[in-house]
Design a protein around this motif. Structure first.
Motif, PDB file in Angstrom:
ATOM      1  N   ILE A 270       0.842  -1.210   0.000  1.00  6.59           N
ATOM      2  CA  ILE A 270       0.000   0.000   0.000  1.00  6.59           C
ATOM      3  C   ILE A 270       0.865   1.244   0.000  1.00  6.59           C
ATOM      4  O   ILE A 270       0.632   2.200  -0.755  1.00  6.59           O
ATOM      5  N   GLN A 271       1.887   1.238   0.846  1.00  3.09           N
ATOM      6  CA  GLN A 271       2.752   2.417   0.969  1.00  3.09           C
ATOM      7  C   GLN A 271       3.505   2.702  -0.319  1.00  3.09           C
ATOM      8  O   GLN A 271       3.713   3.866  -0.687  1.00  3.09           O
ATOM      9  N   ARG A 272       3.894   1.654  -1.042  1.00  2.76           N
ATOM     10  CA  ARG A 272       4.569   1.860  -2.327  1.00  2.76           C
ATOM     11  C   ARG A 272       3.674   2.630  -3.292  1.00  2.76           C
ATOM     12  O   ARG A 272       4.136   3.531  -4.002  1.00  2.76           O
ATOM     13  N   SER A 273       2.400   2.255  -3.342  1.00  9.10           N
ATOM     14  CA  SER A 273       1.470   2.947  -4.239  1.00  9.10           C
ATOM     15  C   SER A 273       1.272   4.395  -3.826  1.00  9.10           C
ATOM     16  O   SER A 273       1.289   5.306  -4.663  1.00  9.10           O
ATOM     17  N   LEU A 274       1.084   4.630  -2.525  1.00 11.60           N
ATOM     18  CA  LEU A 274       0.850   5.990  -2.054  1.00 11.60           C
ATOM     19  C   LEU A 274       2.120   6.832  -2.161  1.00 11.60           C
ATOM     20  O   LEU A 274       2.045   8.031  -2.464  1.00 11.60           O
ATOM     21  N   VAL A 278       2.535  10.428  -4.105  1.00 10.34           N
ATOM     22  CA  VAL A 278       3.114  11.617  -3.463  1.00 10.34           C
ATOM     23  C   VAL A 278       4.313  12.128  -4.256  1.00 10.34           C
ATOM     24  O   VAL A 278       4.489  13.336  -4.445  1.00 10.34           O
ATOM     25  N   ALA A 279       5.135  11.205  -4.762  1.00 11.10           N
ATOM     26  CA  ALA A 279       6.349  11.598  -5.487  1.00 11.10           C
ATOM     27  C   ALA A 279       6.056  12.229  -6.831  1.00 11.10           C
ATOM     28  O   ALA A 279       6.890  12.967  -7.369  1.00 11.10           O
ATOM     29  N   THR A 280       4.890  11.960  -7.393  1.00 14.07           N
ATOM     30  CA  THR A 280       4.574  12.448  -8.741  1.00 14.07           C
ATOM     31  C   THR A 280       3.519  13.550  -8.742  1.00 14.07           C
ATOM     32  O   THR A 280       3.033  13.937  -9.801  1.00 14.07           O
ATOM     33  N   SER A 281       3.155  14.050  -7.559  1.00 13.35           N
ATOM     34  CA  SER A 281       2.122  15.077  -7.464  1.00 13.35           C
ATOM     35  C   SER A 281       2.634  16.279  -6.673  1.00 13.35           C
ATOM     36  O   SER A 281       3.576  16.176  -5.892  1.00 13.35           O
ATOM     37  N   VAL A 282       1.967  17.398  -6.872  1.00 12.22           N
ATOM     38  CA  VAL A 282       2.330  18.635  -6.183  1.00 12.22           C
ATOM     39  C   VAL A 282       1.380  18.831  -5.005  1.00 12.22           C
ATOM     40  O   VAL A 282       0.177  18.601  -5.107  1.00 12.22           O
ATOM     41  N   ASN A 283       1.909  19.262  -3.866  1.00 15.21           N
ATOM     42  CA  ASN A 283       1.094  19.505  -2.670  1.00 15.21           C
ATOM     43  C   ASN A 283       0.193  18.302  -2.373  1.00 15.21           C
ATOM     44  O   ASN A 283      -1.025  18.429  -2.258  1.00 15.21           O
TER      45      ASN A 283
END
Length: 356
Positions: A270-274, A278-283
């Motif tokens: 789950i954490q890998r997906s989230l 997070v790494a590919t999005s802003v804010n």
């Protein structure tokens, strides 16, 4: 059959790998009331990897649930998830809905690993003006043979399938009916089933990210079955604490240790997906995680998520803003079953022919 939307008027039919959930709602003056809810378990070999292996068992179980709920027929909405489904957020040139409908099949061919003739494709504009002449679109492609399997089960039971939805979209529809996400916050909703976890991220009121993970609560059942040399049914009882043998403190302690180990591996996925979101999005920092689904109630899973994610974790109540008549339903029983009803409630919010 549409793949998106809200509203209501259908039987919400969630056929999972371990159980069938059935919900019917009634809308009046802008509010919702529960008309029917039924839940029935399936044997572990009835549905494998999202494919129906034993049609007669699944159909008969659905018929039983319909009789229990007093449903003799009508229209329904069903949900698809897993490897037979591709969900992709696309950035396309601004166009009308009609133009999108005409071009989406060509667009889909670039992103799906299946022959385009073998899939149903649909799309929804989620931001018509994303900037620089572009718009954001959510594209869905579902394998026809898998969709047809689930439709045929509903048909044999006496239901007409009007809507085929995506499981995580249905869960998000349910969530938005019962909860509010502040415009400046981002939350994750996890629909945790026996063999699949549907991940959805809402940023304000917009779907920002979705992903299916091929893992679920049955991994713990399998490990208990192997370690304690018991049947699948006994292992399920051990997992939920229903087995009388768990009165032994030694067995209970061993089961809890095993649950911690398995749930740690589940949370890693789950954490890998989230983390990818997070790494590919802003804010995009996630402020809270919400859980629904049959395996969402595992205490070890909730503990591990809170520890690893370092954010609050909450079980969703899909009936939170839905009126329930205590004369018709056992409220205590309904609340205990509520975590498994997330997708079926979301499906029951649909309306035949909608596309929003």
């Amino acid at each position: 059959m549409g793949l998106f939307g809200q509203h209501g008027g259908l039987v919400g039919l969630d056929i999972g790998s371990s159980s069938i959930k059935l919900v019917r709602l009634k809308q009046s003056a802008g509010s919702w009331a529960l008309q029917a809810f039924s839940l029935g378990h399936l044997p572990p070999d009835a549905i494998i990897d999202g494919r129906i292996m034993n049609f007669s068992v699944v159909i008969e179980r659905l018929r039983e649930l319909m009789r229990e709920a007093g449903i003799k027929g009508g229209s329904c909405a069903i949900a698809i998830s897993g490897a037979s489904l591709i969900v992709k957020r696309l950035s396309l040139p601004e166009m009308t809905r009609e133009e999108l409908a005409e071009s989406i099949t060509w667009e889909a061919e670039q992103y799906i690993p299946f022959d385009i003739k073998d899939v149903n494709v649909d799309a929804q504009i989620i931001n018509s003006r994303a900037g620089q002449g572009q718009m954001d679109v959510m594209m869905v492609a579902a394998k026809k043979d898998v969709v047809n399997e689930y439709v045929s089960v509903a048909t044999e039971a006496g239901l007409v399938t009007e809507v085929v939805d995506v499981a995580i979209f249905a869960a998000l529809n349910m969530f938005e009916t019962n909860y509010t996400v502040p415009a400046d916050q981002t939350i994750a909703l996890l629909n945790i089933g026996a063999n699949t976890i549907n991940v959805g991220v809402l940023s304000g009121a917009s779907i920002a990210f979705t992903r299916d993970i091929s893992i679920g609560g049955s991994r713990l059942t399998t490990e208990i079955q192997r370690q304690f040399n018991v049947s699948w049914e006994e292992a399920e009882a051990f997992k939920t604490g229903a087995e009388s043998s768990l009165s032994s403190s030694t067995i209970a302690r061993d089961v809890n240790k095993l649950a911690d180990k398995v749930c740690d591996s589940i949370v890693t996925e789950i954490q890998r997906s989230l983390d990818f979101y997070v790494a590919t999005s802003v804010n995009s920092d996630i402020s809270k995680v919400y859980l629904t689904g049959g395996s969402a109630q595992l205490p070890a899973l909730i503990r591990t998520l809170e520890r690893r994610m370092e954010v609050p974790v909450e079980l969703v109540n899909p009936f939170r803003n839905i009126a329930v008549d205590a004369r018709k339903f056992d409220i205590d029983l309904l609340q205990r079953a509520a975590p498994v009803a997330g997708v079926s409630v979301g499906l029951a919010l649909r309306r035949a022919g909608d596309s929003e």
